[in-house]
Motif scaffolding. Structure first.
Motif, PDB file in Angstrom:
ATOM      1  N   MET A  74       0.827  -1.214   0.000  1.00  0.00           N
ATOM      2  CA  MET A  74       0.000   0.000   0.000  1.00  0.00           C
ATOM      3  C   MET A  74       0.857   1.258   0.000  1.00  0.00           C
ATOM      4  SD  MET A  74      -3.224  -0.655   2.473  1.00  0.00           S
ATOM      5  CE  MET A  74      -3.074  -2.207   3.301  1.00  0.00           C
ATOM      6  N   LEU A  75       1.954   1.247   0.748  1.00  0.00           N
ATOM      7  CA  LEU A  75       2.869   2.396   0.747  1.00  0.00           C
ATOM      8  C   LEU A  75       3.467   2.618  -0.642  1.00  0.00           C
ATOM      9  CD1 LEU A  75       4.745   1.917   4.136  1.00  0.00           C
ATOM     10  CD2 LEU A  75       3.108   3.703   3.549  1.00  0.00           C
ATOM     11  N   GLY A  76       3.769   1.532  -1.331  1.00  0.00           N
ATOM     12  CA  GLY A  76       4.272   1.653  -2.698  1.00  0.00           C
ATOM     13  C   GLY A  76       3.252   2.283  -3.628  1.00  0.00           C
ATOM     14  N   TRP A  77       1.987   1.856  -3.498  1.00  0.00           N
ATOM     15  CA  TRP A  77       0.934   2.442  -4.335  1.00  0.00           C
ATOM     16  C   TRP A  77       0.722   3.914  -4.009  1.00  0.00           C
ATOM     17  CZ3 TRP A  77      -0.664   0.781  -8.730  1.00  0.00           C
ATOM     18  CH2 TRP A  77      -0.704  -0.575  -9.014  1.00  0.00           C
ATOM     19  N   LEU A  78       0.747   4.261  -2.719  1.00  0.00           N
ATOM     20  CA  LEU A  78       0.587   5.665  -2.335  1.00  0.00           C
ATOM     21  C   LEU A  78       1.731   6.523  -2.861  1.00  0.00           C
ATOM     22  CD1 LEU A  78      -0.728   5.317   1.329  1.00  0.00           C
ATOM     23  CD2 LEU A  78      -1.983   6.168  -0.663  1.00  0.00           C
ATOM     24  N   MET A  79       2.944   6.012  -2.782  1.00  0.00           N
ATOM     25  CA  MET A  79       4.087   6.762  -3.291  1.00  0.00           C
ATOM     26  C   MET A  79       4.000   6.923  -4.808  1.00  0.00           C
ATOM     27  SD  MET A  79       8.140   6.086  -2.735  1.00  0.00           S
ATOM     28  CE  MET A  79       8.133   6.595  -1.034  1.00  0.00           C
ATOM     29  N   LEU A  80       3.578   5.873  -5.499  1.00  0.00           N
ATOM     30  CA  LEU A  80       3.428   5.951  -6.949  1.00  0.00           C
ATOM     31  C   LEU A  80       2.332   6.944  -7.341  1.00  0.00           C
ATOM     32  CD1 LEU A  80       4.795   4.550  -9.344  1.00  0.00           C
ATOM     33  CD2 LEU A  80       2.914   2.927  -9.344  1.00  0.00           C
ATOM     34  N   ALA A  81       1.217   6.957  -6.605  1.00  0.00           N
ATOM     35  CA  ALA A  81       0.143   7.913  -6.876  1.00  0.00           C
ATOM     36  C   ALA A  81       0.601   9.339  -6.608  1.00  0.00           C
ATOM     37  CB  ALA A  81      -1.083   7.584  -6.029  1.00  0.00           C
ATOM     38  N   PHE A  82       1.347   9.543  -5.534  1.00  0.00           N
ATOM     39  CA  PHE A  82       1.880  10.862  -5.211  1.00  0.00           C
ATOM     40  C   PHE A  82       2.809  11.348  -6.320  1.00  0.00           C
ATOM     41  CE2 PHE A  82       5.398  13.312  -3.329  1.00  0.00           C
ATOM     42  CZ  PHE A  82       4.686  14.429  -2.916  1.00  0.00           C
ATOM     43  N   LEU A  83       3.677  10.477  -6.809  1.00  0.00           N
ATOM     44  CA  LEU A  83       4.596  10.861  -7.885  1.00  0.00           C
ATOM     45  C   LEU A  83       3.840  11.183  -9.172  1.00  0.00           C
ATOM     46  CD1 LEU A  83       7.471   8.320  -7.254  1.00  0.00           C
ATOM     47  CD2 LEU A  83       7.553  10.792  -6.936  1.00  0.00           C
ATOM     48  N   ALA A  84       2.787  10.440  -9.451  1.00  0.00           N
ATOM     49  CA  ALA A  84       1.986  10.722 -10.640  1.00  0.00           C
ATOM     50  C   ALA A  84       1.299  12.079 -10.527  1.00  0.00           C
ATOM     51  CB  ALA A  84       0.954   9.616 -10.854  1.00  0.00           C
ATOM     52  N   LEU A  85       0.766  12.382  -9.346  1.00  0.00           N
ATOM     53  CA  LEU A  85       0.130  13.685  -9.144  1.00  0.00           C
ATOM     54  C   LEU A  85       1.128  14.830  -9.241  1.00  0.00           C
ATOM     55  CD1 LEU A  85      -2.381  12.910  -6.261  1.00  0.00           C
ATOM     56  CD2 LEU A  85      -2.904  13.433  -8.642  1.00  0.00           C
ATOM     57  N   MET A  86       2.311  14.634  -8.702  1.00  0.00           N
ATOM     58  CA  MET A  86       3.345  15.665  -8.795  1.00  0.00           C
ATOM     59  C   MET A  86       3.798  15.858 -10.245  1.00  0.00           C
ATOM     60  SD  MET A  86       3.458  16.838  -5.831  1.00  0.00           S
ATOM     61  CE  MET A  86       4.802  17.963  -5.996  1.00  0.00           C
ATOM     62  N   SER A  87       3.872  14.780 -10.999  1.00  0.00           N
ATOM     63  CA  SER A  87       4.248  14.891 -12.411  1.00  0.00           C
ATOM     64  C   SER A  87       3.175  15.625 -13.193  1.00  0.00           C
ATOM     65  CB  SER A  87       4.457  13.488 -12.990  1.00  0.00           C
ATOM     66  OG  SER A  87       4.708  13.551 -14.361  1.00  0.00           O
ATOM     67  N   LEU A  88       1.918  15.325 -12.899  1.00  0.00           N
ATOM     68  CA  LEU A  88       0.807  16.011 -13.564  1.00  0.00           C
ATOM     69  C   LEU A  88       0.804  17.483 -13.194  1.00  0.00           C
ATOM     70  CD1 LEU A  88      -1.723  15.685 -15.321  1.00  0.00           C
ATOM     71  CD2 LEU A  88      -2.993  15.246 -13.223  1.00  0.00           C
ATOM     72  N   LYS A  89       1.059  17.798 -11.943  1.00  0.00           N
ATOM     73  CA  LYS A  89       1.113  19.190 -11.496  1.00  0.00           C
ATOM     74  C   LYS A  89       2.230  19.939 -12.214  1.00  0.00           C
ATOM     75  CE  LYS A  89       1.959  21.951  -7.400  1.00  0.00           C
ATOM     76  NZ  LYS A  89       2.361  21.920  -5.986  1.00  0.00           N
ATOM     77  N   ASN A  90       3.391  19.327 -12.382  1.00  0.00           N
ATOM     78  CA  ASN A  90       4.507  19.960 -13.072  1.00  0.00           C
ATOM     79  C   ASN A  90       4.218  20.173 -14.554  1.00  0.00           C
ATOM     80  OD1 ASN A  90       5.975  20.104 -10.738  1.00  0.00           O
ATOM     81  ND2 ASN A  90       7.109  18.225 -11.119  1.00  0.00           N
ATOM     82  N   LYS A  91       3.453  19.283 -15.171  1.00  0.00           N
ATOM     83  CA  LYS A  91       3.099  19.433 -16.577  1.00  0.00           C
ATOM     84  C   LYS A  91       2.114  20.587 -16.785  1.00  0.00           C
ATOM     85  CE  LYS A  91       3.907  14.898 -18.485  1.00  0.00           C
ATOM     86  NZ  LYS A  91       3.340  13.762 -19.203  1.00  0.00           N
ATOM     87  N   LEU A  92       1.251  20.805 -15.814  1.00  0.00           N
ATOM     88  CA  LEU A  92       0.250  21.871 -15.938  1.00  0.00           C
ATOM     89  C   LEU A  92       0.830  23.251 -15.699  1.00  0.00           C
ATOM     90  CD1 LEU A  92      -2.802  20.187 -14.192  1.00  0.00           C
ATOM     91  CD2 LEU A  92      -2.410  20.462 -16.636  1.00  0.00           C
TER      92      LEU A  92
END
Length: 93
Positions: A74-92
């Motif tokens: 679960m920690l791995g999934w949360l970290m992966l989701a956090f990284l995806a959100l941060m990547s999306l935020k940086n793209k916007l």
């Protein structure tokens, strides 16, 4: 069957993270992305293999490691989701 299913899903994810890291993407080369992969590796080993060994060797005590593996996954999934959100935020931006 649960251990096999989780092992199959997360082994594909671990290989994907490894290949993404090697491809040299912008956000894939971060230590946090490698950390998410490490959480998946450790969690899959603790979750699936504790069930495998407990059933095959008749050692019920090993089942105590299964929840620890689940939490690690679960920690791995949360970290992966956090990284995806941060990547999306940086793209916007």
């Amino acid at each position: 069957m649960t251990a096999v299913r989780y092992n199959q899903i997360h082994s594909v994810l671990i290989v994907d993270i490894g290949l993404s890291t090697r491809s040299g993407g912008n956000w894939c080369a971060t230590p946090k992305f490698n950390g998410a992969g490490s959480f998946f590796i450790v969690g899959t080993i603790l979750f699936s293999f504790s069930i495998y060994l407990s059933v095959s060797l008749q050692i019920p005590f090993l089942l105590n490691l299964t929840p620890v593996g689940g939490i690690t996954i679960m920690l791995g999934w949360l970290m992966l989701a956090f990284l995806a959100l941060m990547s999306l935020k940086n793209k916007l931006q």
